[in-house]
Write a protein that holds these residues in place. Structure first.
Motif, PDB file in Angstrom:
ATOM      1  N   LYS A 140     -20.458   4.007 -16.705  1.00 13.85           N
ATOM      2  CA  LYS A 140     -21.118   3.266 -17.792  1.00 13.85           C
ATOM      3  C   LYS A 140     -21.324   4.188 -18.995  1.00 13.85           C
ATOM      4  CE  LYS A 140     -23.059  -0.611 -19.052  1.00 13.85           C
ATOM      5  NZ  LYS A 140     -22.190  -1.731 -19.385  1.00 13.85           N
ATOM      6  N   LYS A 141     -21.808   5.393 -18.714  1.00 13.69           N
ATOM      7  CA  LYS A 141     -22.085   6.366 -19.778  1.00 13.69           C
ATOM      8  C   LYS A 141     -20.803   6.813 -20.484  1.00 13.69           C
ATOM      9  CE  LYS A 141     -23.457  11.150 -20.265  1.00 13.69           C
ATOM     10  NZ  LYS A 141     -23.260  12.328 -19.448  1.00 13.69           N
ATOM     11  N   LEU A 142     -19.780   7.147 -19.714  1.00 11.97           N
ATOM     12  CA  LEU A 142     -18.551   7.709 -20.285  1.00 11.97           C
ATOM     13  C   LEU A 142     -17.655   6.667 -20.955  1.00 11.97           C
ATOM     14  CD1 LEU A 142     -17.432  10.202 -17.506  1.00 11.97           C
ATOM     15  CD2 LEU A 142     -18.113  10.778 -19.826  1.00 11.97           C
ATOM     16  N   TYR A 143     -17.502   5.509 -20.294  1.00 11.88           N
ATOM     17  CA  TYR A 143     -16.482   4.553 -20.736  1.00 11.88           C
ATOM     18  C   TYR A 143     -17.033   3.145 -21.001  1.00 11.88           C
ATOM     19  CZ  TYR A 143     -13.712   8.197 -18.419  1.00 11.88           C
ATOM     20  OH  TYR A 143     -13.180   9.381 -18.013  1.00 11.88           O
ATOM     21  N   ASN A 144     -18.336   2.985 -20.817  1.00 13.28           N
ATOM     22  CA  ASN A 144     -18.955   1.662 -20.901  1.00 13.28           C
ATOM     23  C   ASN A 144     -18.291   0.678 -19.919  1.00 13.28           C
ATOM     24  OD1 ASN A 144     -20.969  -0.036 -21.836  1.00 13.28           O
ATOM     25  ND2 ASN A 144     -19.633  -0.930 -23.401  1.00 13.28           N
ATOM     26  N   ILE A 145     -17.971   1.184 -18.741  1.00 11.38           N
ATOM     27  CA  ILE A 145     -17.384   0.362 -17.678  1.00 11.38           C
ATOM     28  C   ILE A 145     -18.451   0.084 -16.632  1.00 11.38           C
ATOM     29  CG2 ILE A 145     -15.802   0.433 -15.693  1.00 11.38           C
ATOM     30  CD1 ILE A 145     -13.862   2.025 -17.484  1.00 11.38           C
ATOM     31  N   ASP A 146     -18.593  -1.192 -16.284  1.00 15.42           N
ATOM     32  CA  ASP A 146     -19.449  -1.594 -15.171  1.00 15.42           C
ATOM     33  C   ASP A 146     -18.517  -1.808 -13.983  1.00 15.42           C
ATOM     34  OD1 ASP A 146     -20.974  -2.854 -13.236  1.00 15.42           O
ATOM     35  OD2 ASP A 146     -21.925  -4.250 -14.630  1.00 15.42           O
ATOM     36  N   ASN A 147     -18.520  -0.873 -13.042  1.00 13.01           N
ATOM     37  CA  ASN A 147     -17.569  -0.960 -11.934  1.00 13.01           C
ATOM     38  C   ASN A 147     -17.956  -2.018 -10.896  1.00 13.01           C
ATOM     39  OD1 ASN A 147     -19.690   0.695 -10.938  1.00 13.01           O
ATOM     40  ND2 ASN A 147     -18.314   1.693  -9.497  1.00 13.01           N
ATOM     41  N   ASN A 148     -18.971  -2.799 -11.191  1.00 15.29           N
ATOM     42  CA  ASN A 148     -19.287  -3.960 -10.355  1.00 15.29           C
ATOM     43  C   ASN A 148     -18.802  -5.253 -11.002  1.00 15.29           C
ATOM     44  OD1 ASN A 148     -20.710  -2.648  -8.125  1.00 15.29           O
ATOM     45  ND2 ASN A 148     -22.161  -2.064  -9.716  1.00 15.29           N
ATOM     46  N   GLU A 149     -18.121  -5.140 -12.141  1.00 17.62           N
ATOM     47  CA  GLU A 149     -17.518  -6.280 -12.843  1.00 17.62           C
ATOM     48  C   GLU A 149     -16.009  -6.184 -12.708  1.00 17.62           C
ATOM     49  OE1 GLU A 149     -18.915  -8.856 -14.603  1.00 17.62           O
ATOM     50  OE2 GLU A 149     -20.909  -8.194 -13.991  1.00 17.62           O
ATOM     51  N   TYR A 150     -15.448  -6.953 -11.793  1.00 18.21           N
ATOM     52  CA  TYR A 150     -14.008  -6.881 -11.540  1.00 18.21           C
ATOM     53  C   TYR A 150     -13.385  -8.273 -11.456  1.00 18.21           C
ATOM     54  CZ  TYR A 150     -16.522  -6.899  -7.125  1.00 18.21           C
ATOM     55  OH  TYR A 150     -17.425  -7.176  -6.134  1.00 18.21           O
ATOM     56  N   GLY A 151     -14.020  -9.247 -12.101  1.00 17.03           N
ATOM     57  CA  GLY A 151     -13.538 -10.623 -12.063  1.00 17.03           C
ATOM     58  C   GLY A 151     -12.192 -10.843 -12.731  1.00 17.03           C
ATOM     59  N   PHE A 152     -11.714  -9.878 -13.485  1.00 21.47           N
ATOM     60  CA  PHE A 152     -10.467  -9.997 -14.231  1.00 21.47           C
ATOM     61  C   PHE A 152      -9.231  -9.609 -13.415  1.00 21.47           C
ATOM     62  CE2 PHE A 152     -12.218  -5.792 -14.744  1.00 21.47           C
ATOM     63  CZ  PHE A 152     -11.128  -4.964 -14.529  1.00 21.47           C
ATOM     64  N   VAL A 153      -9.419  -9.120 -12.182  1.00 17.88           N
ATOM     65  CA  VAL A 153      -8.275  -8.616 -11.413  1.00 17.88           C
ATOM     66  C   VAL A 153      -7.339  -9.743 -10.996  1.00 17.88           C
ATOM     67  CG1 VAL A 153      -9.510  -6.580 -10.567  1.00 17.88           C
ATOM     68  CG2 VAL A 153      -9.487  -8.664  -9.176  1.00 17.88           C
ATOM     69  N   ASP A 154      -6.104  -9.367 -10.663  1.00 20.36           N
ATOM     70  CA  ASP A 154      -5.112 -10.332 -10.203  1.00 20.36           C
ATOM     71  C   ASP A 154      -5.325 -10.706  -8.739  1.00 20.36           C
ATOM     72  OD1 ASP A 154      -3.424 -10.413 -12.639  1.00 20.36           O
ATOM     73  OD2 ASP A 154      -3.150  -8.291 -12.170  1.00 20.36           O
ATOM     74  N   LEU A 155      -5.885  -9.763  -7.967  1.00 21.66           N
ATOM     75  CA  LEU A 155      -6.081 -10.012  -6.546  1.00 21.66           C
ATOM     76  C   LEU A 155      -7.324  -9.263  -6.058  1.00 21.66           C
ATOM     77  CD1 LEU A 155      -4.810 -11.359  -4.021  1.00 21.66           C
ATOM     78  CD2 LEU A 155      -3.471  -9.265  -3.694  1.00 21.66           C
ATOM     79  N   PHE A 156      -8.228  -9.994  -5.409  1.00 19.05           N
ATOM     80  CA  PHE A 156      -9.452  -9.444  -4.818  1.00 19.05           C
ATOM     81  C   PHE A 156      -9.290  -9.554  -3.310  1.00 19.05           C
ATOM     82  CE2 PHE A 156     -13.506 -10.158  -2.773  1.00 19.05           C
ATOM     83  CZ  PHE A 156     -14.339  -9.206  -3.335  1.00 19.05           C
ATOM     84  N   ILE A 157      -9.488  -8.446  -2.588  1.00 19.28           N
ATOM     85  CA  ILE A 157      -9.319  -8.467  -1.132  1.00 19.28           C
ATOM     86  C   ILE A 157     -10.544  -7.865  -0.464  1.00 19.28           C
ATOM     87  CG2 ILE A 157      -7.923  -7.681   0.826  1.00 19.28           C
ATOM     88  CD1 ILE A 157      -5.553  -7.437  -1.136  1.00 19.28           C
ATOM     89  N   ASP A 158     -11.149  -8.630   0.450  1.00 16.20           N
ATOM     90  CA  ASP A 158     -12.224  -8.112   1.293  1.00 16.20           C
ATOM     91  C   ASP A 158     -11.555  -7.370   2.437  1.00 16.20           C
ATOM     92  OD1 ASP A 158     -14.225  -7.601   3.151  1.00 16.20           O
ATOM     93  OD2 ASP A 158     -15.164  -9.571   2.934  1.00 16.20           O
ATOM     94  N   THR A 159     -11.596  -6.051   2.386  1.00 19.99           N
ATOM     95  CA  THR A 159     -10.838  -5.236   3.338  1.00 19.99           C
ATOM     96  C   THR A 159     -11.428  -5.234   4.747  1.00 19.99           C
ATOM     97  OG1 THR A 159     -11.978  -3.164   2.782  1.00 19.99           O
ATOM     98  CG2 THR A 159     -10.014  -3.743   1.476  1.00 19.99           C
ATOM     99  N   SER A 160     -12.618  -5.805   4.907  1.00 21.38           N
ATOM    100  CA  SER A 160     -13.181  -5.875   6.265  1.00 21.38           C
ATOM    101  C   SER A 160     -12.461  -6.933   7.098  1.00 21.38           C
ATOM    102  CB  SER A 160     -14.682  -6.174   6.207  1.00 21.38           C
ATOM    103  OG  SER A 160     -14.907  -7.480   5.710  1.00 21.38           O
ATOM    104  N   LYS A 161     -11.683  -7.809   6.460  1.00 20.19           N
ATOM    105  CA  LYS A 161     -11.016  -8.911   7.157  1.00 20.19           C
ATOM    106  C   LYS A 161      -9.583  -8.588   7.570  1.00 20.19           C
ATOM    107  CE  LYS A 161     -13.692 -12.387   4.706  1.00 20.19           C
ATOM    108  NZ  LYS A 161     -13.644 -13.545   3.820  1.00 20.19           N
ATOM    109  N   TYR A 162      -9.051  -7.448   7.091  1.00 17.89           N
ATOM    110  CA  TYR A 162      -7.644  -7.132   7.329  1.00 17.89           C
ATOM    111  C   TYR A 162      -7.468  -5.647   7.610  1.00 17.89           C
ATOM    112  CZ  TYR A 162      -7.322 -11.415   4.529  1.00 17.89           C
ATOM    113  OH  TYR A 162      -7.494 -12.682   4.031  1.00 17.89           O
TER     114      TYR A 162
END
Length: 183
Positions: A140-162
């Protein structure tokens, strides 16, 4: 099976520690026969003769650690077809052709780190929580990135399922659907 890349292809894969980022990125790069870029604090620590904990501690007050790792891997990714696997890949490599976010709960992530490295599970949970918090603060400080905001991705995978191989197959399937690769 061999895959043909239909054009230039840069895949960005992100996730917090213990999500399978390195494993999935490695397997995917091997399947596609393209370069893996996964330059992290862990590699930087090894190069500098420090422990990972020391690098994380130093990075709290010295932005050059993050800036070097983040800028270096983006430069490498821009040079050729690749899979860029890093905490910030999906945000930093804006021109990536395909962005994947790997997710797992705090509990699952801590258990994976424990299985991989051993140690005290409660200490790993504390360290992972501290690392997540510290990473989020720095991004957040360095790049103004909130790494809990990832709704823009092409694919979201819950890795606990695979397992990692299944995750790679999910990614390959989506790449085929989008005509980014062919068999």
């Amino acid at each position: 099976m061999s895959y043909k890349i239909t054009n230039e292809l840069r895949i960005a894969i992100s996730g917090k520690s213990g999500c399978g980022n390195t494993t999935v990125s490695t397997l995917l790069s091997q399947k596609l026969n393209i370069k893996l870029i996964n330059y992290t604090f862990r590699q930087l620590a090894a190069e500098k003769g420090l422990t990972l904990a020391q690098v994380i501690e130093n990075a709290k007050t010295d932005d050059s650690y993050d800036e070097y790792v983040d800028n270096h891997q983006v430069e490498l990714a821009r040079a050729e077809n690749c899979v860029l696997g890093s905490r910030l890949a999906i945000w930093m490599l804006k021109e990536a052709d395909f962005k994947v976010y790997l997710f797992a709960s705090d509990e699952v992530r801590a258990n994976r780190v424990f299985e991989r490295e051993g140690g005290d599970l409660e200490e790993i949970k504390r360290f992972t929580s501290m690392r997540d918090s510290e990473d989020s603060r720095r991004y957040k400080k360095l790049y103004n990135i909130d790494n809990n905001e990832y709704g823009f991705v092409d694919l979201f995978i819950d890795t606990s399922k695979y397992n990692p191989e299944q995750i790679v197959e999910l990614i390959l399937s989506e790449l085929k659907k989008r005509n980014l690769i062919s068999e």
